[in-house]
Design a protein around this motif. Structure first.
Motif, PDB file in Angstrom:
ATOM      1  N   LEU A   1      -2.099  11.681  -0.528  1.00 34.15           N
ATOM      2  CA  LEU A   1      -2.140  11.205  -1.611  1.00 34.15           C
ATOM      3  C   LEU A   1      -1.091  11.628  -2.416  1.00 34.15           C
ATOM      4  N   CYS A   2      -0.560  10.924  -3.386  1.00 39.33           N
ATOM      5  CA  CYS A   2       0.469  11.524  -4.191  1.00 39.33           C
ATOM      6  C   CYS A   2       0.904  10.594  -5.229  1.00 39.33           C
ATOM      7  N   LEU A   3       1.636  11.147  -6.175  1.00 41.28           N
ATOM      8  CA  LEU A   3       2.327  10.638  -7.393  1.00 41.28           C
ATOM      9  C   LEU A   3       3.855  10.569  -6.763  1.00 41.28           C
TER      10      LEU A   3
ATOM     11  N   ALA B   1     -11.073  12.358  -0.125  1.00 40.77           N
ATOM     12  CA  ALA B   1     -11.447  13.652  -1.063  1.00 40.77           C
ATOM     13  C   ALA B   1     -10.796  14.918  -1.063  1.00 40.77           C
ATOM     14  N   LEU B   2     -10.268  15.140   0.227  1.00 42.68           N
ATOM     15  CA  LEU B   2      -9.683  16.339   0.369  1.00 42.68           C
ATOM     16  C   LEU B   2      -8.115  16.321  -0.029  1.00 42.68           C
ATOM     17  N   GLY B   3      -7.718  14.993  -0.086  1.00 47.13           N
ATOM     18  CA  GLY B   3      -6.218  14.791  -0.559  1.00 47.13           C
ATOM     19  C   GLY B   3      -5.495  13.995   0.534  1.00 47.13           C
ATOM     20  N   LEU B   4      -6.031  13.488   1.394  1.00 46.51           N
ATOM     21  CA  LEU B   4      -5.365  12.804   2.510  1.00 46.51           C
ATOM     22  C   LEU B   4      -5.114  11.242   2.476  1.00 46.51           C
ATOM     23  N   ALA B   5      -4.157  10.611   2.531  1.00 49.49           N
ATOM     24  CA  ALA B   5      -4.065   9.030   2.659  1.00 49.49           C
ATOM     25  C   ALA B   5      -4.132   8.704   3.904  1.00 49.49           C
ATOM     26  N   HIS B   6      -3.651   7.660   4.453  1.00 45.98           N
ATOM     27  CA  HIS B   6      -3.880   6.936   5.679  1.00 45.98           C
ATOM     28  C   HIS B   6      -2.995   7.358   6.885  1.00 45.98           C
ATOM     29  N   ASN B   7      -3.485   7.106   7.833  1.00 48.46           N
ATOM     30  CA  ASN B   7      -2.854   7.622   9.208  1.00 48.46           C
ATOM     31  C   ASN B   7      -2.786   6.156  10.150  1.00 48.46           C
ATOM     32  N   GLY B   8      -1.222   6.120  10.579  1.00 50.13           N
ATOM     33  CA  GLY B   8      -1.194   4.908  11.409  1.00 50.13           C
ATOM     34  C   GLY B   8      -1.177   4.982  12.866  1.00 50.13           C
ATOM     35  N   SER B   9      -2.108   6.320  13.315  1.00 52.88           N
ATOM     36  CA  SER B   9      -2.648   6.440  14.427  1.00 52.88           C
ATOM     37  C   SER B   9      -3.873   5.896  14.740  1.00 52.88           C
ATOM     38  N   THR B  10      -4.086   4.912  15.605  1.00 53.63           N
ATOM     39  CA  THR B  10      -5.456   4.346  16.149  1.00 53.63           C
ATOM     40  C   THR B  10      -6.508   5.646  16.410  1.00 53.63           C
ATOM     41  N   GLY B  11      -5.941   6.567  16.654  1.00 55.37           N
ATOM     42  CA  GLY B  11      -7.025   7.742  16.940  1.00 55.37           C
ATOM     43  C   GLY B  11      -7.604   8.586  16.041  1.00 55.37           C
TER      44      GLY B  11
ATOM     45  N   GLU C   1       0.872  -1.104   0.194  1.00 58.92           N
ATOM     46  CA  GLU C   1      -0.028  -0.028   0.208  1.00 58.92           C
ATOM     47  C   GLU C   1       0.967   1.338   0.074  1.00 58.92           C
ATOM     48  N   ALA C   2       2.070   1.257   0.571  1.00 58.99           N
ATOM     49  CA  ALA C   2       2.699   2.644   0.806  1.00 58.99           C
ATOM     50  C   ALA C   2       3.303   2.967  -0.458  1.00 58.99           C
ATOM     51  N   ASP C   3       3.293   1.977  -1.327  1.00 60.99           N
ATOM     52  CA  ASP C   3       3.927   2.527  -2.889  1.00 60.99           C
ATOM     53  C   ASP C   3       2.795   2.041  -3.874  1.00 60.99           C
ATOM     54  N   PRO C   4       2.492   2.876  -4.749  1.00 61.69           N
ATOM     55  CA  PRO C   4       3.040   4.241  -5.006  1.00 61.69           C
ATOM     56  C   PRO C   4       2.195   5.505  -4.862  1.00 61.69           C
ATOM     57  N   MET C   5       1.280   5.279  -3.944  1.00 62.53           N
ATOM     58  CA  MET C   5       0.218   6.384  -3.866  1.00 62.53           C
ATOM     59  C   MET C   5       0.211   7.225  -2.488  1.00 62.53           C
ATOM     60  N   GLU C   6       0.916   7.085  -1.535  1.00 60.23           N
ATOM     61  CA  GLU C   6       1.044   7.642  -0.181  1.00 60.23           C
ATOM     62  C   GLU C   6       2.201   8.268   0.122  1.00 60.23           C
ATOM     63  N   CYS C   7       2.384   9.443   0.523  1.00 55.20           N
ATOM     64  CA  CYS C   7       3.575  10.089   0.785  1.00 55.20           C
ATOM     65  C   CYS C   7       3.488  10.390   2.324  1.00 55.20           C
ATOM     66  N   THR C   8       4.725  10.365   3.022  1.00 51.45           N
ATOM     67  CA  THR C   8       4.951  10.816   4.448  1.00 51.45           C
ATOM     68  C   THR C   8       5.584  12.108   4.447  1.00 51.45           C
TER      69      THR C   8
ATOM     70  N   GLY D   1      10.059  12.445  -8.711  1.00 52.09           N
ATOM     71  CA  GLY D   1      11.076  13.055  -8.036  1.00 52.09           C
ATOM     72  C   GLY D   1      10.733  13.999  -6.861  1.00 52.09           C
ATOM     73  N   SER D   2       9.668  14.700  -7.242  1.00 53.92           N
ATOM     74  CA  SER D   2       9.244  15.782  -6.458  1.00 53.92           C
ATOM     75  C   SER D   2       8.025  15.517  -5.453  1.00 53.92           C
ATOM     76  N   HIS D   3       7.453  14.272  -5.711  1.00 48.73           N
ATOM     77  CA  HIS D   3       6.444  13.821  -4.752  1.00 48.73           C
ATOM     78  C   HIS D   3       4.921  14.735  -5.017  1.00 48.73           C
ATOM     79  N   LEU D   4       4.529  14.539  -6.132  1.00 44.21           N
ATOM     80  CA  LEU D   4       3.393  15.450  -6.482  1.00 44.21           C
ATOM     81  C   LEU D   4       2.215  15.171  -5.745  1.00 44.21           C
ATOM     82  N   TRP D   5       1.716  16.100  -5.066  1.00 48.69           N
ATOM     83  CA  TRP D   5       0.574  16.074  -3.991  1.00 48.69           C
ATOM     84  C   TRP D   5      -0.778  16.408  -4.674  1.00 48.69           C
TER      85      TRP D   5
END
Length: 292
Positions: free
Chosen positions: A131-133, A251-261, A115-122, A136-140
């Motif tokens: 969410l990103c591509l 829908a606002l552009g966010l991917a997942h979060n590792g926090s259970t909160g 999952e972390a590759d290729p559509m989620e950037c930290t 080289g510049s991590h397009l958001w």
């Protein structure tokens, strides 16, 4: 004593009422003060971000985890088509992917990746991602300003009361940098964005919710292509609020979060799903909206 204005959007009418509340202790007020701008929806001539162009040779990709299937394909005319499928607890990702391929919703011959590759950037903001591509510049991926002080995003709610979309929109509107609105009527035009939110009768297909989006050649969402759907088969009073918050965050552009909160947590947990964005989600949303 404090005066506050409550604005409700519905149909073609805009209703404004004044309420008077007694002043609360400073600590309590701080906990309930919205984080967004006070001047909502002000046209200032704000320019959109300058971002690199999406490479023309981007390949289709499928990212699979126990919780989600994410599909990315080149868009005719430039840009990308992205489909995010939130899986039901216990659903087989491989079986769901097979079903999507059979319906022509997943590219044939493409091997699924982690999952972390290729559509989620930290970022440096904890475990929240966007969410990103991964060029080289991590397009958001995010919304255009269209001259407003912040992007104006209207979530047009077609769902029954069992899906608390309005409550989730209110939570996401606490983020600085984007103004989120809830409406059951037509979205206004004039550079404002509209995201329809619907329920579908998908049956036991393993998919709780889906967010569909398309971005242009510089990774801005394209109006009329972003939508959210909830599968009524998996409707649950414990989890609907979390599902709504989860899909609206995408829908606002966010991917997942590792926090259970966080309602964007990327795995099933025991008991009701998290219902609210985490503070790190808000930080990352602000990051992608102000990055340049």
């Amino acid at each position: 004593m404090r005066l506050s204005r409550i604005t409700t959007l519905g149909g073609l009418f805009l209703t404004t009422a004044l309420t008077i509340t007694l002043a609360a202790p400073a600590a309590a007020q701080a906990a309930t003060t919205p984080l967004g701008d006070a001047n909502v929806g002000v046209y200032t001539g704000q320019a959109d971000q300058k971002k690199p162009t999406i490479p023309a040779d981007v390949k289709p990709a499928i990212a699979v985890s126990a919780d989600q299937i994410a599909i990315q394909e080149p868009r005719k005319g430039g840009g990308l088509v992205i489909r995010l499928y939130h899986l039901a607890p216990g659903a087989s990702p491989n079986a769901v992917l097979t079903g999507l391929r059979a319906r022509g919703l997943a590219p044939a011959g493409v091997t699924a990746q982690a999952e972390a590759d290729p559509m989620e950037c930290t970022t440096s903001y904890g475990s929240a991602k966007y969410l990103c591509l991964k060029t080289g510049s991590h397009l958001w991926f995010n919304w255009r300003w269209n001259g407003f002080d912040d992007p104006q995003v209207y979530f047009r709610d077609f769902t029954p009361a069992a899906w608390p979309v309005r409550a989730s929109v209110t939570e996401w509107n606490r983020s600085p940098g984007v103004d989120s609105y809830w409406t059951t009527g037509a979205c206004p035009g004039g550079g404002r964005h509209c995201v329809p939110v619907r329920t579908v009768s998908g049956g036991p297909n393993g998919i709780v919710g889906e967010t569909h989006m398309e971005v242009d050649s510089v990774a801005f969402f394209i109006d009329g292509t972003v939508s959210v759907d909830f599968n009524t088969y998996y409707s649950s009073s414990d989890d609907n609020r979390g599902t709504a918050c989860h899909e609206l965050g995408h829908a606002l552009g966010l991917a997942h979060n590792g926090s259970t909160g966080s309602c964007l947590y990327n795995s099933a947990i025991a008991g009701p799903d998290p219902r609210l964005p985490h503070s790190t989600d808000i930080s990352v949303l602000r990051y992608i909206l102000y990055a340049d």
